[in-house]
Design a protein around this motif. Sequence first.
Motif, PDB file in Angstrom:
ATOM      1  N   GLU A 193       6.129  21.564  -9.519  1.00 20.29           N
ATOM      2  CA  GLU A 193       6.496  22.875 -10.050  1.00 20.29           C
ATOM      3  C   GLU A 193       7.966  22.887 -10.497  1.00 20.29           C
ATOM      4  O   GLU A 193       8.292  23.343 -11.591  1.00 20.29           O
ATOM      5  N   ILE A 194       8.823  22.367  -9.641  1.00 17.18           N
ATOM      6  CA  ILE A 194      10.251  22.431  -9.961  1.00 17.18           C
ATOM      7  C   ILE A 194      10.603  21.446 -11.076  1.00 17.18           C
ATOM      8  O   ILE A 194      11.419  21.743 -11.951  1.00 17.18           O
ATOM      9  N   LEU A 195       9.951  20.283 -11.091  1.00 15.37           N
ATOM     10  CA  LEU A 195      10.219  19.317 -12.164  1.00 15.37           C
ATOM     11  C   LEU A 195       9.757  19.856 -13.512  1.00 15.37           C
ATOM     12  O   LEU A 195      10.421  19.678 -14.529  1.00 15.37           O
ATOM     13  N   THR A 196       8.609  20.524 -13.506  1.00 13.63           N
ATOM     14  CA  THR A 196       8.095  21.109 -14.747  1.00 13.63           C
ATOM     15  C   THR A 196       9.068  22.167 -15.270  1.00 13.63           C
ATOM     16  O   THR A 196       9.373  22.217 -16.465  1.00 13.63           O
ATOM     17  N   TYR A 197       9.566  22.983 -14.379  1.00 13.87           N
ATOM     18  CA  TYR A 197      10.538  24.020 -14.741  1.00 13.87           C
ATOM     19  C   TYR A 197      11.832  23.400 -15.283  1.00 13.87           C
ATOM     20  O   TYR A 197      12.342  23.800 -16.331  1.00 13.87           O
TER      21      TYR A 197
ATOM     22  N   GLN B  12       6.559   2.376  -8.853  1.00 16.82           N
ATOM     23  CA  GLN B  12       5.178   2.488  -8.387  1.00 16.82           C
ATOM     24  C   GLN B  12       4.955   3.826  -7.684  1.00 16.82           C
ATOM     25  O   GLN B  12       3.955   4.502  -7.912  1.00 16.82           O
ATOM     26  N   LYS B  13       5.890   4.228  -6.857  1.00 16.22           N
ATOM     27  CA  LYS B  13       5.770   5.508  -6.150  1.00 16.22           C
ATOM     28  C   LYS B  13       5.707   6.672  -7.149  1.00 16.22           C
ATOM     29  O   LYS B  13       4.949   7.620  -6.975  1.00 16.22           O
ATOM     30  N   MET B  14       6.537   6.578  -8.189  1.00 12.83           N
ATOM     31  CA  MET B  14       6.572   7.652  -9.184  1.00 12.83           C
ATOM     32  C   MET B  14       5.281   7.718  -9.992  1.00 12.83           C
ATOM     33  O   MET B  14       4.803   8.789 -10.343  1.00 12.83           O
ATOM     34  N   LYS B  15       4.713   6.538 -10.258  1.00 13.62           N
ATOM     35  CA  LYS B  15       3.415   6.483 -10.951  1.00 13.62           C
ATOM     36  C   LYS B  15       2.322   7.068 -10.072  1.00 13.62           C
ATOM     37  O   LYS B  15       1.543   7.904 -10.512  1.00 13.62           O
ATOM     38  N   SER B  16       2.281   6.622  -8.823  1.00 15.16           N
ATOM     39  CA  SER B  16       1.222   7.052  -7.900  1.00 15.16           C
ATOM     40  C   SER B  16       1.225   8.551  -7.684  1.00 15.16           C
ATOM     41  O   SER B  16       0.187   9.161  -7.478  1.00 15.16           O
ATOM     42  N   SER B  17       2.411   9.134  -7.729  1.00 17.20           N
ATOM     43  CA  SER B  17       2.509  10.568  -7.456  1.00 17.20           C
ATOM     44  C   SER B  17       2.562  11.384  -8.747  1.00 17.20           C
ATOM     45  O   SER B  17       2.679  12.609  -8.703  1.00 17.20           O
ATOM     46  N   GLY B  18       2.481  10.713  -9.881  1.00 15.28           N
ATOM     47  CA  GLY B  18       2.384  11.419 -11.162  1.00 15.28           C
ATOM     48  C   GLY B  18       3.670  12.042 -11.664  1.00 15.28           C
ATOM     49  O   GLY B  18       3.650  13.012 -12.423  1.00 15.28           O
ATOM     50  N   ILE B  19       4.823  11.491 -11.280  1.00 15.75           N
ATOM     51  CA  ILE B  19       6.080  12.111 -11.746  1.00 15.75           C
ATOM     52  C   ILE B  19       6.896  11.194 -12.663  1.00 15.75           C
ATOM     53  O   ILE B  19       7.968  11.579 -13.120  1.00 15.75           O
TER      54      ILE B  19
ATOM     55  N   ARG C 117       0.789  -1.231   0.000  1.00  5.26           N
ATOM     56  CA  ARG C 117       0.000   0.000   0.000  1.00  5.26           C
ATOM     57  C   ARG C 117       0.826   1.288   0.000  1.00  5.26           C
ATOM     58  O   ARG C 117       0.458   2.268  -0.661  1.00  5.26           O
ATOM     59  N   CYS C 118       1.930   1.286   0.712  1.00  3.75           N
ATOM     60  CA  CYS C 118       2.693   2.535   0.842  1.00  3.75           C
ATOM     61  C   CYS C 118       3.126   3.127  -0.511  1.00  3.75           C
ATOM     62  O   CYS C 118       2.954   4.321  -0.740  1.00  3.75           O
ATOM     63  N   PRO C 119       3.639   2.311  -1.433  1.00  4.19           N
ATOM     64  CA  PRO C 119       4.070   2.892  -2.721  1.00  4.19           C
ATOM     65  C   PRO C 119       2.926   3.453  -3.560  1.00  4.19           C
ATOM     66  O   PRO C 119       3.152   4.123  -4.551  1.00  4.19           O
ATOM     67  N   GLN C 120       1.693   3.162  -3.132  1.00  7.47           N
ATOM     68  CA  GLN C 120       0.546   3.685  -3.889  1.00  7.47           C
ATOM     69  C   GLN C 120       0.120   5.064  -3.405  1.00  7.47           C
ATOM     70  O   GLN C 120      -0.797   5.665  -3.956  1.00  7.47           O
ATOM     71  N   LYS C 121       0.781   5.541  -2.388  1.00 10.30           N
ATOM     72  CA  LYS C 121       0.443   6.866  -1.855  1.00 10.30           C
ATOM     73  C   LYS C 121       1.021   7.969  -2.746  1.00 10.30           C
ATOM     74  O   LYS C 121       2.132   7.833  -3.267  1.00 10.30           O
ATOM     75  N   PRO C 122       0.269   9.057  -2.905  1.00  8.98           N
ATOM     76  CA  PRO C 122       0.639  10.055  -3.926  1.00  8.98           C
ATOM     77  C   PRO C 122       1.399  11.290  -3.444  1.00  8.98           C
ATOM     78  O   PRO C 122       1.776  12.126  -4.269  1.00  8.98           O
ATOM     79  N   HIS C 123       1.620  11.416  -2.140  1.00  8.15           N
ATOM     80  CA  HIS C 123       2.095  12.727  -1.661  1.00  8.15           C
ATOM     81  C   HIS C 123       3.549  13.027  -2.022  1.00  8.15           C
ATOM     82  O   HIS C 123       4.435  12.205  -1.824  1.00  8.15           O
ATOM     83  N   LEU C 124       3.738  14.229  -2.519  1.00  9.13           N
ATOM     84  CA  LEU C 124       5.074  14.688  -2.900  1.00  9.13           C
ATOM     85  C   LEU C 124       5.534  15.782  -1.944  1.00  9.13           C
ATOM     86  O   LEU C 124       4.721  16.452  -1.313  1.00  9.13           O
ATOM     87  N   ILE C 125       6.836  15.973  -1.855  1.00 14.53           N
ATOM     88  CA  ILE C 125       7.415  17.099  -1.126  1.00 14.53           C
ATOM     89  C   ILE C 125       6.893  18.386  -1.801  1.00 14.53           C
ATOM     90  O   ILE C 125       6.789  18.423  -3.041  1.00 14.53           O
ATOM     91  N   PRO C 126       6.544  19.415  -1.010  1.00 10.29           N
ATOM     92  CA  PRO C 126       5.985  20.636  -1.600  1.00 10.29           C
ATOM     93  C   PRO C 126       6.806  21.171  -2.785  1.00 10.29           C
ATOM     94  O   PRO C 126       8.023  21.192  -2.724  1.00 10.29           O
ATOM     95  N   HIS C 127       6.089  21.558  -3.822  1.00  7.91           N
ATOM     96  CA  HIS C 127       6.649  22.178  -5.028  1.00  7.91           C
ATOM     97  C   HIS C 127       7.450  21.227  -5.922  1.00  7.91           C
ATOM     98  O   HIS C 127       8.157  21.678  -6.821  1.00  7.91           O
ATOM     99  N   SER C 128       7.320  19.916  -5.672  1.00  8.94           N
ATOM    100  CA  SER C 128       8.014  18.955  -6.549  1.00  8.94           C
ATOM    101  C   SER C 128       7.575  19.117  -8.002  1.00  8.94           C
ATOM    102  O   SER C 128       8.415  19.220  -8.903  1.00  8.94           O
TER     103      SER C 128
END
Length: 231
Positions: free
Chosen positions: A114-118, A138-145, A101-112
């Motif tokens: 934004e900074i990745l897009t930049y 899996q973590k990267m998928k869950s958090s959309g990065i 379950r843990c790798p399915q969690k989506p939370h990112l460090i604040p502004h991740s």
Amino acid sequence: MKKYQHLFFDLDHTLWDFERNSQETLEELFYELGMNELSHVEFSTFMQSFRTINHALWDSYNHHQIDRKTIRTQRFEMIRESLGMPNSTIFEQMNHAYLERCPQKPHLIPHSLEILTYLKEKYELHIISNGFEEIQKQKMKSSGILTFFSEIITSETTQYRKPSKEIFEFAVDKIKTDKQKTIMIGDNLTTDVIGANNAGIDAIFYNPEKVKHDQKVYCEIAYLLEIRDIL
Ligand SMILES: [Mg+2]
């Protein structure tokens, strides 16, 4: 002329909010599995023990003292013992459910995001992680990065672990570049910063707690958005 072309990111605690994601998972499981009825140990105490033991196990893993299987199989048993909780199959169930379950969690460090897009506009981005291949993906998928990154290099596939310089050299070879054109960004002074430096690679130390140290670092930040001032 722009010096860097490739950025290496650490994942856990640098982009993916390990603290928040693991605490959320453990709190759900603590009550779902009835661990609150097993003893007088409260969730906050359980969580504190998890933090301490998990950190110590990962430190041993980074230093080649234990393997991944040991982390996975010993973690909850060590917590149980440290808190004097009774023997129960619940710990084994929690171990399985946590890994799932843990790798399915989506939370990112604040502004991740934004900074990745930049950064994605200007550089090629990669991950170098001591985590496990499938779990990190899996973590990267869950958090959309996941789509931000070209190469995902883990200690599991390379057989090397940060801070050993070989994992950084492997990464540089894999993307067919020169180490002078790369820079590492991570939250761990030993594995990410000193490790990269030993391989001749610059590093940005993400130090949100502003932990004091006497290591000479190329650059240190407390917020991810500060990277915009450097890169
Ligand atoms: Mg990290």
